[in-house]
Each structure stands twice: as C-alpha cells, then as structure tokens.
Design a protein around this motif. Structure first.
Motif, PDB file in Angstrom:
ATOM      1  N   ARG A   1      40.621  49.453  66.515  1.00  0.00           N
ATOM      2  CA  ARG A   1      39.529  49.887  65.641  1.00  0.00           C
ATOM      3  C   ARG A   1      38.645  50.923  66.311  1.00  0.00           C
ATOM      4  NH1 ARG A   1      41.406  45.298  63.930  1.00  0.00           N
ATOM      5  NH2 ARG A   1      41.085  44.543  61.779  1.00  0.00           N
ATOM      6  N   VAL A   2      38.547  50.860  67.638  1.00  0.00           N
ATOM      7  CA  VAL A   2      37.841  51.903  68.383  1.00  0.00           C
ATOM      8  C   VAL A   2      38.542  53.245  68.177  1.00  0.00           C
ATOM      9  CG1 VAL A   2      37.251  52.762  70.685  1.00  0.00           C
ATOM     10  CG2 VAL A   2      36.857  50.358  70.109  1.00  0.00           C
ATOM     11  N   LYS A   3      39.881  53.221  68.219  1.00  0.00           N
ATOM     12  CA  LYS A   3      40.652  54.452  68.009  1.00  0.00           C
ATOM     13  C   LYS A   3      40.471  54.975  66.584  1.00  0.00           C
ATOM     14  CE  LYS A   3      44.179  53.534  71.508  1.00  0.00           C
ATOM     15  NZ  LYS A   3      45.614  53.263  71.777  1.00  0.00           N
ATOM     16  N   GLN A   4      40.395  54.041  65.615  1.00  0.00           N
ATOM     17  CA  GLN A   4      40.135  54.447  64.225  1.00  0.00           C
ATOM     18  C   GLN A   4      38.804  55.180  64.114  1.00  0.00           C
ATOM     19  OE1 GLN A   4      41.548  50.397  62.304  1.00  0.00           O
ATOM     20  NE2 GLN A   4      41.018  51.834  60.695  1.00  0.00           N
ATOM     21  N   LEU A   5      37.791  54.611  64.784  1.00  0.00           N
ATOM     22  CA  LEU A   5      36.460  55.233  64.760  1.00  0.00           C
ATOM     23  C   LEU A   5      36.485  56.617  65.413  1.00  0.00           C
ATOM     24  CD1 LEU A   5      34.246  52.140  65.621  1.00  0.00           C
ATOM     25  CD2 LEU A   5      34.104  53.507  63.525  1.00  0.00           C
ATOM     26  N   GLU A   6      37.221  56.750  66.491  1.00  0.00           N
ATOM     27  CA  GLU A   6      37.284  58.028  67.210  1.00  0.00           C
ATOM     28  C   GLU A   6      38.000  59.095  66.401  1.00  0.00           C
ATOM     29  OE1 GLU A   6      39.191  56.907  70.804  1.00  0.00           O
ATOM     30  OE2 GLU A   6      37.327  56.247  71.803  1.00  0.00           O
ATOM     31  N   LYS A   7      39.030  58.684  65.629  1.00  0.00           N
ATOM     32  CA  LYS A   7      39.804  59.662  64.839  1.00  0.00           C
ATOM     33  C   LYS A   7      39.115  60.059  63.529  1.00  0.00           C
ATOM     34  CE  LYS A   7      44.379  58.236  66.485  1.00  0.00           C
ATOM     35  NZ  LYS A   7      45.687  57.622  66.088  1.00  0.00           N
ATOM     36  N   MET A   8      38.174  59.250  63.114  1.00  0.00           N
ATOM     37  CA  MET A   8      37.536  59.465  61.818  1.00  0.00           C
ATOM     38  C   MET A   8      36.711  60.765  61.827  1.00  0.00           C
ATOM     39  SD  MET A   8      35.150  56.734  59.742  1.00  0.00           S
ATOM     40  CE  MET A   8      36.431  55.469  59.796  1.00  0.00           C
ATOM     41  N   VAL A   9      36.935  61.613  60.798  1.00  0.00           N
ATOM     42  CA  VAL A   9      36.119  62.832  60.630  1.00  0.00           C
ATOM     43  C   VAL A   9      34.786  62.420  60.002  1.00  0.00           C
ATOM     44  CG1 VAL A   9      35.948  65.085  59.526  1.00  0.00           C
ATOM     45  CG2 VAL A   9      38.171  64.257  60.347  1.00  0.00           C
ATOM     46  N   ILE A  10      33.725  62.590  60.759  1.00  0.00           N
ATOM     47  CA  ILE A  10      32.423  62.112  60.313  1.00  0.00           C
ATOM     48  C   ILE A  10      31.870  62.995  59.206  1.00  0.00           C
ATOM     49  CG2 ILE A  10      30.093  61.459  61.016  1.00  0.00           C
ATOM     50  CD1 ILE A  10      32.351  59.848  62.324  1.00  0.00           C
ATOM     51  N   LEU A  11      31.550  62.388  58.075  1.00  0.00           N
ATOM     52  CA  LEU A  11      30.949  63.122  56.960  1.00  0.00           C
ATOM     53  C   LEU A  11      29.446  63.272  57.178  1.00  0.00           C
ATOM     54  CD1 LEU A  11      32.707  61.349  53.925  1.00  0.00           C
ATOM     55  CD2 LEU A  11      33.342  63.515  55.013  1.00  0.00           C
ATOM     56  N   GLU A  12      28.937  64.475  56.925  1.00  0.00           N
ATOM     57  CA  GLU A  12      27.493  64.682  57.005  1.00  0.00           C
ATOM     58  C   GLU A  12      26.831  64.100  55.762  1.00  0.00           C
ATOM     59  OE1 GLU A  12      26.352  68.713  57.565  1.00  0.00           O
ATOM     60  OE2 GLU A  12      27.677  69.032  59.282  1.00  0.00           O
ATOM     61  N   LYS A  13      25.649  63.570  55.932  1.00  0.00           N
ATOM     62  CA  LYS A  13      24.911  63.061  54.781  1.00  0.00           C
ATOM     63  C   LYS A  13      24.491  64.236  53.913  1.00  0.00           C
ATOM     64  CE  LYS A  13      21.037  60.167  53.361  1.00  0.00           C
ATOM     65  NZ  LYS A  13      19.892  59.329  53.805  1.00  0.00           N
ATOM     66  N   PRO A  14      24.904  64.250  52.636  1.00  0.00           N
ATOM     67  CA  PRO A  14      24.557  65.401  51.778  1.00  0.00           C
ATOM     68  C   PRO A  14      23.049  65.464  51.541  1.00  0.00           C
ATOM     69  CG  PRO A  14      25.531  63.632  50.473  1.00  0.00           C
ATOM     70  CD  PRO A  14      25.676  63.220  51.907  1.00  0.00           C
ATOM     71  N   LEU A  15      22.533  66.667  51.638  1.00  0.00           N
ATOM     72  CA  LEU A  15      21.109  66.867  51.383  1.00  0.00           C
ATOM     73  C   LEU A  15      20.885  66.975  49.878  1.00  0.00           C
ATOM     74  CD1 LEU A  15      20.365  69.475  54.172  1.00  0.00           C
ATOM     75  CD2 LEU A  15      19.718  67.062  54.173  1.00  0.00           C
ATOM     76  N   PRO A  16      19.850  66.372  49.360  1.00  0.00           N
ATOM     77  CA  PRO A  16      19.575  66.488  47.922  1.00  0.00           C
ATOM     78  C   PRO A  16      19.198  67.915  47.567  1.00  0.00           C
ATOM     79  CG  PRO A  16      17.732  65.450  49.054  1.00  0.00           C
ATOM     80  CD  PRO A  16      18.823  65.573  50.065  1.00  0.00           C
ATOM     81  N   PRO A  17      19.355  68.312  46.296  1.00  0.00           N
ATOM     82  CA  PRO A  17      18.951  69.666  45.890  1.00  0.00           C
ATOM     83  C   PRO A  17      17.505  69.946  46.258  1.00  0.00           C
ATOM     84  CG  PRO A  17      20.156  68.565  44.130  1.00  0.00           C
ATOM     85  CD  PRO A  17      19.916  67.531  45.187  1.00  0.00           C
ATOM     86  N   VAL A  18      17.243  71.213  46.562  1.00  0.00           N
ATOM     87  CA  VAL A  18      15.880  71.617  46.932  1.00  0.00           C
ATOM     88  C   VAL A  18      14.940  71.338  45.763  1.00  0.00           C
ATOM     89  CG1 VAL A  18      14.407  73.548  47.609  1.00  0.00           C
ATOM     90  CG2 VAL A  18      16.756  73.396  48.481  1.00  0.00           C
ATOM     91  N   LYS A  19      13.846  70.654  46.055  1.00  0.00           N
ATOM     92  CA  LYS A  19      12.893  70.324  45.001  1.00  0.00           C
ATOM     93  C   LYS A  19      12.025  71.540  44.678  1.00  0.00           C
ATOM     94  CE  LYS A  19      12.555  65.364  45.944  1.00  0.00           C
ATOM     95  NZ  LYS A  19      11.652  64.241  46.305  1.00  0.00           N
ATOM     96  N   PRO A  20      11.856  71.842  43.382  1.00  0.00           N
ATOM     97  CA  PRO A  20      11.009  72.979  43.012  1.00  0.00           C
ATOM     98  C   PRO A  20       9.536  72.631  43.201  1.00  0.00           C
ATOM     99  CG  PRO A  20      11.733  71.831  41.047  1.00  0.00           C
ATOM    100  CD  PRO A  20      12.422  71.177  42.202  1.00  0.00           C
ATOM    101  N   PRO A  21       8.654  73.642  43.227  1.00  0.00           N
ATOM    102  CA  PRO A  21       7.215  73.372  43.288  1.00  0.00           C
ATOM    103  C   PRO A  21       6.771  72.501  42.114  1.00  0.00           C
ATOM    104  CG  PRO A  21       7.656  75.697  43.641  1.00  0.00           C
ATOM    105  CD  PRO A  21       8.946  75.076  43.216  1.00  0.00           C
ATOM    106  N   LYS A  22       5.723  71.740  42.319  1.00  0.00           N
ATOM    107  CA  LYS A  22       5.191  70.872  41.269  1.00  0.00           C
ATOM    108  C   LYS A  22       3.870  71.438  40.759  1.00  0.00           C
ATOM    109  CE  LYS A  22       7.395  66.559  42.706  1.00  0.00           C
ATOM    110  NZ  LYS A  22       7.189  65.144  43.124  1.00  0.00           N
TER     111      LYS A  22
END
Length: 618
Positions: free
Chosen positions: A292-313
C-alpha cells in the motif's frame, strides 16, 4: 489547422502571465477567448500574431496564413475618403476587370485564328476564371454592403483622419471584413457599435468563410457567434465546447466533477495511509502494508480544484424613498450645436422603474442622461429624488488622488476600515489603495466609480454605459446588485445581455422621438419586428409615416428584387457564353466567335449597370 499553441508559457520578468497553454484553431472555427482583466488575453493574441515569443512551448502558424487583427482601440490613419480607402482593398480585382474589357476589345479587332487571336483568347479565358473565382464583378456591392451595415452609409466621402476614435476602429473592422482573412482576430469588436450594427455584424460573421478568434465581454455576441470558449483563469487555459451560455453550465459541471475526483482520491489515500500506519510494524501484515505504501507512491496526486473567482459584491441602498412620480419629461427639445437630437420628447418614470435608453450612436442617449442630472427646465423631478450618476468616461474622478483618497474625500465620515471595506467589496484591494487614479486600468477605474456610486446612496441611479471596461464576472456581479436594488434605475448600455437582465421598459431615441416600449428587451425586439412587418402598427410604435413613404419603400423593395433576378440572369448568360468560347468546335468558327464576344461585351456592360443600380439601392 491554422494556428496551434503547445504547452506555452509567458511572463514579464518574475511575473508569470500563464503557463501550460495548449489549443488550436482549425479552418472554419469560431472561438471565443475570455478571462478577467489582466489574465493575459491580449498577450496570448500577440503570441499568436508573432509580436511576442513564448518563454516555453511552441507556437505554430500555417505557412502563408492571412491573419486580420482588430485591436481593442485600433487606430486608422489615412487622408483617403472612406469609400476610396475600401476600394484600394480590391485594386487587383478592379484592374483585372478593366483588363478584361481591354482584351475583349482587342479580340474583336483581331483576325480570327491568327496567333495573336489565340493568345488573346487564352488570356481572356484565364482572366475570366480569376474574375469568377474572386467575385470581381461584385466589388462595389461588397463595399457598400459592409459600409452600410457598419454605419457608414452617409460617410462615404468623409476623410478618415477627421473621424472619431470609435469611428476609426469601426472602419478598421469594416476593412478587415472586406479583406476576408483566413483567421480574423477581434479584440472587443462590439465596443463602438450600436445595437442595430451589432445585429448586422453578427449576421455577417455567421456567414464569414474564414475562422474567428474573438475576445469579447458581450455575452449575446459570444452566444450567437462562437462554438468554443477558451478561458484563461489563474494562469491556466481551459477549453469548453459550445457558446457562452453552454460554457457557464460546463464550467460548473467541471468544477463539481474535479472536486468529486479530488475528494474520492483523498478518501482513498486516507484509507491506504491508515492501513499502513496500523500494519507496517506488524510482522504478519508488514508485507501488505508495504504494497500500500507503493500504491501511495505511484498515485498521481490531484490538486484541489479552486472554486471560480468570486465577482465583486456591489450593494445599492438608500435611506429615503422618493414620491411615486420620479420623473416627467414634457415636450423636450434637445439640441446640440446645429443638430436636433430630440423633438417634443415625452417620458414619465415612476418609482421602482428600471428603464433602458437605446438608440443609434449619436442619437442623444448620454446627452439625455446629463440633461436629467443637470436639471433641464423641461424635465420635472419628483420630491425626495436623490440622483446618483455613473459617467462612462469617469470624468468626475480626480486623477491625482489615490484610490483611497478619492473615496474618502467624498465621504469624510467613513473610517479608514469602512472606506477600505467598501473598495474591497467592489474588487479593489490593499495593493490598490495607494495607486493614483490616473494610473488605474479601465476596469479598475470602473470599479472605483461603481464603489463611489454605491456610497452615494441614491434612490434613482442613472448609469451611462456601466459595463464598459468590466470583465464578465464583474458585469454579472453588477447585474445581481442592480436586480436587487429597490429604487429606480435609468441606464444606457450597448450590452444587450445587461439590458435583457435588468430593463422592464425600453425607451428608444429614434427619428428625434422618444418611443416607449413596455416590457423587457425581448418584448422590445419583438415589437420592432412586428412594426417592420405590419405598417399600421408602425405608426403607433415608431412614429408616423405617410402612405407615400410606405409606397416608396415598397417600390424600392420590388426594384431590388427585380435587379437581383436580372443580375442572376445576366451572370448565367455570361457563364454560358464563356463556356461556348472555350469549346474548340465553336472557337474554330470566326464569325460565331465574333458574335459571342460582342454579346459578352453587351452583357458585361449591362451587368456593370445592374451592379451600380443595386449598390445604390442598398
């Protein structure tokens, strides 16, 4: 494929503009390029054009590609008249037409089957192919169609150097349309166009043979023209299939999908890590933990998607409500210089109305707003009305002030925290506070002006082109705030999406009259279309027209229809004769050839006459 970019990165010094940019534009594609102000749209265009070189990656342009580029505020300097300048685009075509007449005249005077006769016949045949392939006989029709559609119908003889900046940009676009490049790159092409011209341009571009890459904040335009959206956001470019409305849906779906993938991977990683932590030290389970350590090492880490830019309020509020009747205009005569803009205009606006004022460029829309603000005696303002005015040129801003000082001087009772908070809600942050107003970009100045407008607490907002210089998220944030505004709204805008989202009534300045339409923008368009179809309704909606005028218009329509039929008949006959002249059996008959050549000359003369008449009619 016309152009392609592969893993392109670009920056100025340590300031990275974007990286990993890959896309292509193929023949016949219509692509929209969007992104916030400062995200690098214009920089990307310069890379495509070859004006800049990529720091990383490759930029490919097809050999011999003809690219036409309209800059956002592109200049146009020339001592020519408008019409003559457009004629120069077709110098080769016009010369070829003249040459055909010259060669045809020579052929008729040359002995049949002589060497010179055969040489001339071959030249004429080759020239005819060129003329047909390049539609050379329709040059004047093309020019008049584009110039009239782009609003230059009464400006053929104007010297280009005497045109305004907006008119020069518009003429540059007209020239590009006539040049018909393989790839047309347009940077904010709708900025200087009135609504009627916008509709014409959209119809024209829908039939444009080349490819289009367009930067635009006009959502109606993007919906009608493009079939793919490229968005630059946070230094990355993403492609979405479809128009702007489809892009909005796909972008939201993409974020949801990426977030689910990210959360699923995080959950899987947590389970694997938990198993490793519990079992790595046990002799009996160490081997499975190590796998399982090898599984973790081989895994391509996904970046946390940033939410859309919030417009001015933005948030528009007021403390005191006006009386029911906010504004009454009785018999307004509005004159500027020697030009009458409005004659005997009448308009009534009640509390809570949201009214859009539309009309051709120069009709007097902005002038009318300023007359309302400046207290024209023919305009009666109701009690407790408090105007707050947005000027499209931001002329009321002091360029020498800092951003913070410009707001603070107008509202001295604010604490620094309150002033900074108001500016931040409108999209101006700590790094912007000490910038001088004169150093701000167009978008930053617009945000500052909107912040000042918000702080005025007006119960009647008067806005002159409020969406100019605003990117799409800011426009949508402004729309949301104005929808929620409980007061009265009177505005001028070329942004049809903005008008459609807000207007409950339309006032059109047309023929020096104020024509009022109840209902929103779609209803206005429908009523205008009905007015064109049903002439009696036109009297009620867009002003009175005499029976003589209607008869003359109908007569012109019939003439145009007949001319189109005559032109088609002559072109068919011209094609038939050219085919006969190319036939070896006929070309061997000297008498027959002479008859056909003379007949061809007559047809060409008649066609020239028809083309001229057709151009004058449209």
């Amino acid at each position: 494929m016309l152009i392609s970019l592969d893993k392109v990165a670009f920056g100025y010094g340590d300031n990275l503009i974007f990286e990993g940019v890959s896309f292509a534009v193929n023949e016949g594609e219509r692509v929209g390029l969007i992104g916030g102000n400062g995200e690098g749209k214009t920089t990307l265009i310069k890379l495509v054009l070859g004006g800049l070189e990529a720091d990383e990656g490759d930029v490919f342009r097809r050999n011999g590609i003809k690219i036409g580029y309209l800059e956002q505020n592109g200049g146009y300097e020339s001592g020519n008249t408008v019409y003559k300048e457009m004629l120069e685009i077709f110098t080769q075509e016009l010369n070829a037409t003249e040459k055909l007449s010259y060669l045809s005249a020579q052929l008729s005077d040359t002995p049949f089957q002589s060497r010179e006769y055969n040489v001339l016949s071959a030249k004429i045949e080759s020239l005819n192919k060129y003329l047909c392939a390049n539609d050379c006989f329709n040059v004047e029709v093309k020019i008049k169609t584009v110039l009239n559609g782009m609003g230059f119908s009464k400006m053929y003889d104007r010297i280009i150097d005497t045109l305004s900046g907006g008119e020069k940009t518009r003429l540059k676009l007209a020239r590009l349309l006539l040049e018909s490049p393989d790839l047309l790159i347009l940077d904010e092409p709708t900025n200087h166009l009135d609504i009627a011209t916008l509709f014409w341009l959209e119809e024209y571009l829908q039939n444009f043979k080349g490819s289009i890459l367009v930067v635009s904040h006009d959502r109606y335009f993007l919906d009608r023209i493009v079939t793919r959206i490229l968005e630059i956001e946070r230094k990355r470019l993403t492609s979405y299939t479809g128009n702007y409305s489809k892009y909005k849906i796909l972008k939201e779906e993409r974020f949801v999908r990426l977030m689910k993938d990210y959360e699923a991977q995080q959950e899987e990683r947590a389970k694997l890590q938990d198993y490793v932590d519990r079992n790595i030290a046990r002799a009996t389970t160490a081997k499975s933990a190590q796998s399982r350590v090898k599984q973790l090492e081989k895994m391509v880490i996904l970046e946390k998607p940033l939410p859309p830019v919030k417009p001015p309020k933005f948030k528009f509020e007021f403390s005191v409500s006006p009386y029911e009747q906010v504004l009454d205009i009785f018999g307004l005569n509005l004159v500027r210089g020697a030009k009458t803009l409005i004659s005997n205009g009448n308009l009534s606006i009640r509390r809570g109305d949201k009214v859009a004022i539309v009309g051709e460029n120069g009709a007097g829309k902005s002038t009318l707003l300023k007359e309302i603000i400046n207290g024209n005696p023919q305009i009666r303002v109701g009690r407790f009305v408090k105007f707050a005015f947005y000027d499209q040129e931001s002329a009321n801003l002091n360029g020498e002030n800092t951003v913070l000082a410009e707001l603070w001087e107008r509202h001295v009772g604010y604490t620094q925290t309150e002033a900074r908070g108001a500016l931040a809600r409108c999209g101006l942050f700590a790094e912007d506070m000490q910038k001088q107003v004169k150093a701000l970009s167009g978008g930053e100045r617009a945000k500052l002006a909107l912040c000042i407008l918000e702080c005025e607490k007006g119960n009647v907002l008067i806005l002159d082109e409020p969406t100019n210089h605003l990117d799409l998220p800011v426009r949508e944030g402004l729309e949301t705030a104005l929808k929620n505004f409980d007061g009265t709204l009177i505005f001028v805008s070329h942004d049809r999406y903005f008008i459609s989202a807000l207007a409950e009534r339309i006032v059109e300045i047309d023929g020096k009259r104020l024509n009022c339409f109840d209902g929103g923008y779609d209803s206005f368009n429908e009523q205008k279309q009905q007015a064109e179809i049903r002439k009696p309704a036109e009297k009620k909606i867009v002003g009175y027209r005499s029976a003589k005028d209607r008869a003359e218009e109908e007569r012109k329509k019939q003439l145009v229809k007949k001319l189109e039929a005559d032109i088609a008949e002559c072109e068919d006959e011209e094609r038939r004769i050219n085919e006969m002249l190319a036939d070896p059996k006929i070309s061997a008959d000297y008498v027959r050839v002479n008859e056909l050549v003379k007949k061809l000359e007559t047809i060409k003369f008649q066609l020239d006459k028809f083309y001229k008449e057709y151009g004058d009619m449209i």
